[in-house]
Design a protein around this motif. Structure first.
Motif, PDB file in Angstrom:
ATOM      1  N   VAL A  48       0.838  -1.189   0.000  1.00  0.00           N
ATOM      2  CA  VAL A  48       0.000   0.000   0.000  1.00  0.00           C
ATOM      3  C   VAL A  48       0.878   1.246   0.000  1.00  0.00           C
ATOM      4  O   VAL A  48       0.588   2.234  -0.676  1.00  0.00           O
ATOM      5  CB  VAL A  48      -0.954  -0.003   1.212  1.00  0.00           C
ATOM      6  N   LEU A  49       1.979   1.194   0.744  1.00  0.00           N
ATOM      7  CA  LEU A  49       2.904   2.323   0.841  1.00  0.00           C
ATOM      8  C   LEU A  49       4.057   2.144  -0.139  1.00  0.00           C
ATOM      9  O   LEU A  49       4.644   1.059  -0.231  1.00  0.00           O
ATOM     10  CB  LEU A  49       3.455   2.427   2.273  1.00  0.00           C
ATOM     11  N   ASP A  50       4.401   3.211  -0.862  1.00  0.00           N
ATOM     12  CA  ASP A  50       5.431   3.122  -1.887  1.00  0.00           C
ATOM     13  C   ASP A  50       6.785   2.688  -1.339  1.00  0.00           C
ATOM     14  O   ASP A  50       7.525   1.964  -1.997  1.00  0.00           O
ATOM     15  CB  ASP A  50       5.595   4.476  -2.598  1.00  0.00           C
ATOM     16  N   GLN A  51       7.142   3.123  -0.163  1.00  0.00           N
ATOM     17  CA  GLN A  51       8.470   2.858   0.375  1.00  0.00           C
ATOM     18  C   GLN A  51       8.488   1.678   1.350  1.00  0.00           C
ATOM     19  O   GLN A  51       9.426   1.529   2.124  1.00  0.00           O
ATOM     20  CB  GLN A  51       9.005   4.113   1.081  1.00  0.00           C
ATOM     21  N   MET A  52       7.493   0.839   1.301  1.00  0.00           N
ATOM     22  CA  MET A  52       7.440  -0.295   2.218  1.00  0.00           C
ATOM     23  C   MET A  52       8.622  -1.221   2.000  1.00  0.00           C
ATOM     24  O   MET A  52       8.978  -1.556   0.863  1.00  0.00           O
ATOM     25  CB  MET A  52       6.138  -1.062   2.014  1.00  0.00           C
ATOM     26  N   ASN A  53       9.253  -1.671   3.091  1.00  0.00           N
ATOM     27  CA  ASN A  53      10.415  -2.562   3.024  1.00  0.00           C
ATOM     28  C   ASN A  53       9.928  -4.008   3.046  1.00  0.00           C
ATOM     29  O   ASN A  53       9.463  -4.512   4.072  1.00  0.00           O
ATOM     30  CB  ASN A  53      11.350  -2.289   4.208  1.00  0.00           C
ATOM     31  N   LEU A  54      10.050  -4.685   1.917  1.00  0.00           N
ATOM     32  CA  LEU A  54       9.546  -6.047   1.794  1.00  0.00           C
ATOM     33  C   LEU A  54      10.287  -7.005   2.716  1.00  0.00           C
ATOM     34  O   LEU A  54       9.684  -7.905   3.308  1.00  0.00           O
ATOM     35  CB  LEU A  54       9.660  -6.519   0.342  1.00  0.00           C
ATOM     36  N   VAL A  55      11.593  -6.831   2.851  1.00  0.00           N
ATOM     37  CA  VAL A  55      12.387  -7.741   3.674  1.00  0.00           C
ATOM     38  C   VAL A  55      11.968  -7.652   5.135  1.00  0.00           C
ATOM     39  O   VAL A  55      11.741  -8.668   5.810  1.00  0.00           O
ATOM     40  CB  VAL A  55      13.888  -7.446   3.510  1.00  0.00           C
ATOM     41  N   THR A  56      11.855  -6.439   5.644  1.00  0.00           N
ATOM     42  CA  THR A  56      11.446  -6.247   7.032  1.00  0.00           C
ATOM     43  C   THR A  56      10.053  -6.813   7.271  1.00  0.00           C
ATOM     44  O   THR A  56       9.791  -7.500   8.271  1.00  0.00           O
ATOM     45  CB  THR A  56      11.464  -4.751   7.390  1.00  0.00           C
ATOM     46  N   TRP A  57       9.144  -6.540   6.349  1.00  0.00           N
ATOM     47  CA  TRP A  57       7.780  -7.038   6.467  1.00  0.00           C
ATOM     48  C   TRP A  57       7.737  -8.562   6.433  1.00  0.00           C
ATOM     49  O   TRP A  57       7.062  -9.205   7.243  1.00  0.00           O
ATOM     50  CB  TRP A  57       6.933  -6.448   5.344  1.00  0.00           C
ATOM     51  N   ALA A  58       8.490  -9.170   5.516  1.00  0.00           N
ATOM     52  CA  ALA A  58       8.497 -10.630   5.401  1.00  0.00           C
ATOM     53  C   ALA A  58       9.057 -11.283   6.656  1.00  0.00           C
ATOM     54  O   ALA A  58       8.577 -12.339   7.086  1.00  0.00           O
ATOM     55  CB  ALA A  58       9.311 -11.052   4.175  1.00  0.00           C
ATOM     56  N   ASN A  59      10.068 -10.658   7.251  1.00  0.00           N
ATOM     57  CA  ASN A  59      10.620 -11.186   8.504  1.00  0.00           C
ATOM     58  C   ASN A  59       9.560 -11.285   9.589  1.00  0.00           C
ATOM     59  O   ASN A  59       9.504 -12.258  10.338  1.00  0.00           O
ATOM     60  CB  ASN A  59      11.768 -10.292   8.991  1.00  0.00           C
ATOM     61  N   SER A  60       8.708 -10.289   9.659  1.00  0.00           N
ATOM     62  CA  SER A  60       7.704 -10.256  10.716  1.00  0.00           C
ATOM     63  C   SER A  60       6.476 -11.102  10.392  1.00  0.00           C
ATOM     64  O   SER A  60       5.720 -11.477  11.284  1.00  0.00           O
ATOM     65  CB  SER A  60       7.269  -8.813  10.991  1.00  0.00           C
ATOM     66  N   GLU A  61       6.284 -11.407   9.111  1.00  0.00           N
ATOM     67  CA  GLU A  61       5.080 -12.120   8.690  1.00  0.00           C
ATOM     68  C   GLU A  61       5.379 -13.486   8.091  1.00  0.00           C
ATOM     69  O   GLU A  61       4.586 -14.040   7.332  1.00  0.00           O
ATOM     70  CB  GLU A  61       4.313 -11.273   7.660  1.00  0.00           C
ATOM     71  N   ARG A  62       6.526 -14.062   8.472  1.00  0.00           N
ATOM     72  CA  ARG A  62       6.955 -15.321   7.850  1.00  0.00           C
ATOM     73  C   ARG A  62       5.917 -16.428   8.009  1.00  0.00           C
ATOM     74  O   ARG A  62       5.591 -17.129   7.044  1.00  0.00           O
ATOM     75  CB  ARG A  62       8.290 -15.770   8.441  1.00  0.00           C
ATOM     76  N   GLU A  63       5.384 -16.630   9.194  1.00  0.00           N
ATOM     77  CA  GLU A  63       4.444 -17.721   9.421  1.00  0.00           C
ATOM     78  C   GLU A  63       3.180 -17.555   8.579  1.00  0.00           C
ATOM     79  O   GLU A  63       2.641 -18.533   8.047  1.00  0.00           O
ATOM     80  CB  GLU A  63       4.085 -17.815  10.904  1.00  0.00           C
ATOM     81  N   LYS A  64       2.694 -16.332   8.455  1.00  0.00           N
ATOM     82  CA  LYS A  64       1.488 -16.092   7.650  1.00  0.00           C
ATOM     83  C   LYS A  64       1.765 -16.332   6.171  1.00  0.00           C
ATOM     84  O   LYS A  64       0.922 -16.893   5.458  1.00  0.00           O
ATOM     85  CB  LYS A  64       0.986 -14.672   7.887  1.00  0.00           C
TER      86      LYS A  64
END
Length: 349
Positions: A48-64
């Motif tokens: 949704v946000l242009d500058q969203m960090n995919l790596v950081t997000w994936a680290n926190s949402e790995r199980e999902k």
């Protein structure tokens, strides 16, 4: 909150709401959609946000993400501004920290990062049928990622197929004979055609090749002029280690001589005896597989293929049991890189 919204009650309502923002915390960070209104394969995730960090997000949402991959088999991450091979590697390691080497190779590749490789380096005019990565081996990656660094000017898609549907669509008689007999692969190295054994096993040391073959339950024979012949019997189907689902899982339609273009096939058969071909496939008892059956298998894959045009920065994550992949021919420069993880060893063969 849940990463994925509940599925719509009807197709018409789905068409009205193609994309939904989904909440991971108190704010909406990604939106989920699909390439077409009538299929959830693959899942598409965008920021949704242009500058969203995919790596950081994936680290926190790995199980999902793991749960979504098991459900859908394939996820396309789009518009996350992944601009380098290094960023792609970081993302893959956020899901599976230990990426795999590429041993027992079936295609030429170049390592461009730590256990990150170019996709198959076959000429651009050649099409690669859909297949599972390394299904000819005694072990294979459970996960595989593709990253588009440069999209081809024309063609060059990586079609994928949902293998739950492939298994359902195949003729029961074909499944029965393959499941009963399994598949035998033969390879001849050092004939000046196809990959050398040094490239395939990534070593110049014959003793290391022999040890690998023993562990992999592969018969081997050294021949004169530094040539090598191998023979191995492998599975025709595989059972997913987490879901328990059975899927079609072999390379018979890829290794068989009928997969080679007619002119090249004729040239190979004029130069080599059948048992000396660079690669070939048989039923596990050594009898010939009918060309018509292999054509039917390729046809099922083609019927179920899902194709989309690569956008630079795209990352596609596949469960290697649940999704197969291929390559279309293309025009112009194209650069797709690949990473693999979570080695599965078949202990039944």
């Amino acid at each position: 909150m849940s990463l994925e919204k509940a599925e719509p009650a009807s197709l018409s309502s789905f068409r009205n709401v193609k994309r939904k923002a989904v909440s991971l915390t108190s704010e909406s960070l990604v939106k989920i959609s699909h390439l077409t209104a009538d299929s959830t394969f693959p899942l598409v995730i965008e920021p949704v946000l242009d500058q969203m960090n995919l790596v950081t997000w994936a680290n926190s949402e790995r199980e999902k993400l793991e749960a979504l991959l098991l459900k859908h088999g394939a996820i396309l991450f789009r518009n996350f501004r992944i601009a380098s091979v290094g960023q792609f590697e970081q993302f893959a390691r956020a899901i599976s920290p230990d990426l795999l080497d590429y041993l027992e190779r079936a295609a030429p590749r170049t390592e461009v990062g730590k256990n990150v490789y170019t996709s198959t380096e076959y000429p651009a005019d050649q099409r690669i049928p859909l297949h599972h990565e390394m299904s000819y081996s005694h072990n294979w990656p459970t996960k595989i990622w593709f990253h588009c660094v440069q999209a081809a000017a024309q063609g060059g898609a990586t079609p994928i197929a949902e293998d739950r549907k492939v298994f359902q669509r195949l003729d029961p008689k074909i499944k029965e004979i393959f499941m009963r007999k399994k598949v035998m692969y033969t390879r001849n190295y050092g004939e000046g055609v196809d990959l050398s054994w040094q490239d395939v096993f990534q070593t110049e040391d014959k003793s290391r090749v022999e040890e690998y073959c023993r562990q992999a339950k592969t018969e081997f024979e050294w021949k004169d002029h530094n040539r090598l012949k191998t023979r191995q019997i492998r599975q025709a189907v595989a059972v997913h280690p987490k879901t328990g689902e059975m899927v079609w899982f072999n390379h018979a339609h890829m290794f068989h001589i009928s997969n080679v273009e007619p002119a090249v096939r004729e040239a190979l058969l004029s130069e080599f005896k059948e048992e000396d071909l660079p690669r070939n496939a048989y039923y596990g008892d050594g009898t010939k597989i009918e060309d018509s059956i292999l054509e039917e298998i390729r046809g099922v894959y083609d019927e179920l293929a899902v194709t989309f045009r690569w956008q630079e920065g795209d990352i596609m994550m596949l469960d290697n049991f649940l999704a197969s992949h291929g390559r279309e021919s293309y025009v112009g420069p194209r650069r797709i890189v690949v990473a693999m993880a979570e080695l599965y060893t078949n202990k039944e063969i």
